[in-house]
Scaffold this active site. Sequence first.
Site, short mmCIF file in Angstrom:
data_model
loop_
_atom_site.label_atom_id
_atom_site.label_comp_id
_atom_site.label_asym_id
_atom_site.label_seq_id
_atom_site.Cartn_x
_atom_site.Cartn_y
_atom_site.Cartn_z
N GLU A 63 -4.65 17.47 -4.89
CA GLU A 63 -3.45 17.86 -4.15
C GLU A 63 -3.62 17.74 -2.64
OE1 GLU A 63 -2.87 19.30 -8.20
OE2 GLU A 63 -4.57 19.39 -6.80
N HIS A 132 -0.78 28.80 -14.07
CA HIS A 132 0.34 27.86 -14.10
C HIS A 132 1.70 28.57 -14.08
CE1 HIS A 132 -3.08 25.76 -15.93
NE2 HIS A 132 -2.51 24.63 -15.60
#
Length: 329
Positions: A63, A132
Amino acid sequence: MTAPQSMTYREACRQAIRDAILADPRTFLMGEDVGKYGGCYAVSKGLLAEFGPQRIVDTPLAENGFVGAGIGAALAGLRPIVEIMTCNFSLLALDQIVNNAATLPHMSGGQFAVPLVIRMATGAGLQLAAQHSHSFEGWYAHIPGLKVVAPGTVEDARFLLAAALADPNPVLLFEHIGLYALEETLDPAVTRVDLAGARVRRPGRDLTIASYGAGLQKSVAAAGRLAAQGIEAEVIDLRSLRPLDHETVARSVARTRRCLVVDEGWRSGSVSAELAARLAEACFYELDAPVRRVCAREVPVPYAAHLEQAALPQVDDIVAAARGLTGKD
């Protein structure tokens, strides 16, 4: 005249990306599994075959690296749409988002713009466990230099991306995982929406319920149940969390004199806390009761289904809080 069209939130996101790529040769989508896999939530399914790997770019699981590449592309004049699979993973790119994307226009005295859109899946409810399932949009709404939006309807999922891409500043767009299967009918007369500004989704007179994202849908459902009990709640969709349109909520509160804020984020330091503080400052003499909040429990989101549901704001919680606020308990 074009007939109304039924569409899912997922398809609305996909159509928004497709339209953006067709409209501007500078626009491309990049992120983990957006190409061959079709997106973790199937939002980009079919786009690689249509546009090719130069416009639909699969990235490594890095990321910090690919968000940085997106910032560089924006600085170079492109219009990247960067997808982060879940907002939890955006923490790996905090330096790029907060220290670069948000600050470069200011540190350069306005010489550089960062027209970057970062899409993130947010929220819980699908048993994806703590790593998540969190809602970090309130964190990013704290940062000057960023704009933060959270579409809670299919219409906004369809049209907010175009508004975000037209903005010269970095925009973070939070799509709730629990909404991808939501299906609504689009008004054919609507072809664009504003990036900022709250919307009244249901008029009412007895109290104001303000929310966004999945909380909006739960608030609308709760308002329907409250109406059957003689309580008419006005439901406001915040939509934009930075800038936060507290003025629209304040105008509603001036009439209803009570406010309930529904936020899937944690209560401490949340969007709900900021809105409640602003309403206390702006509406102190209009309020007949303190602003009340329904938020997620202050725990990492559990995996077990019954615990996950208990940790999140639910329609029953909103109804109970509204009844208490209006003295109907």
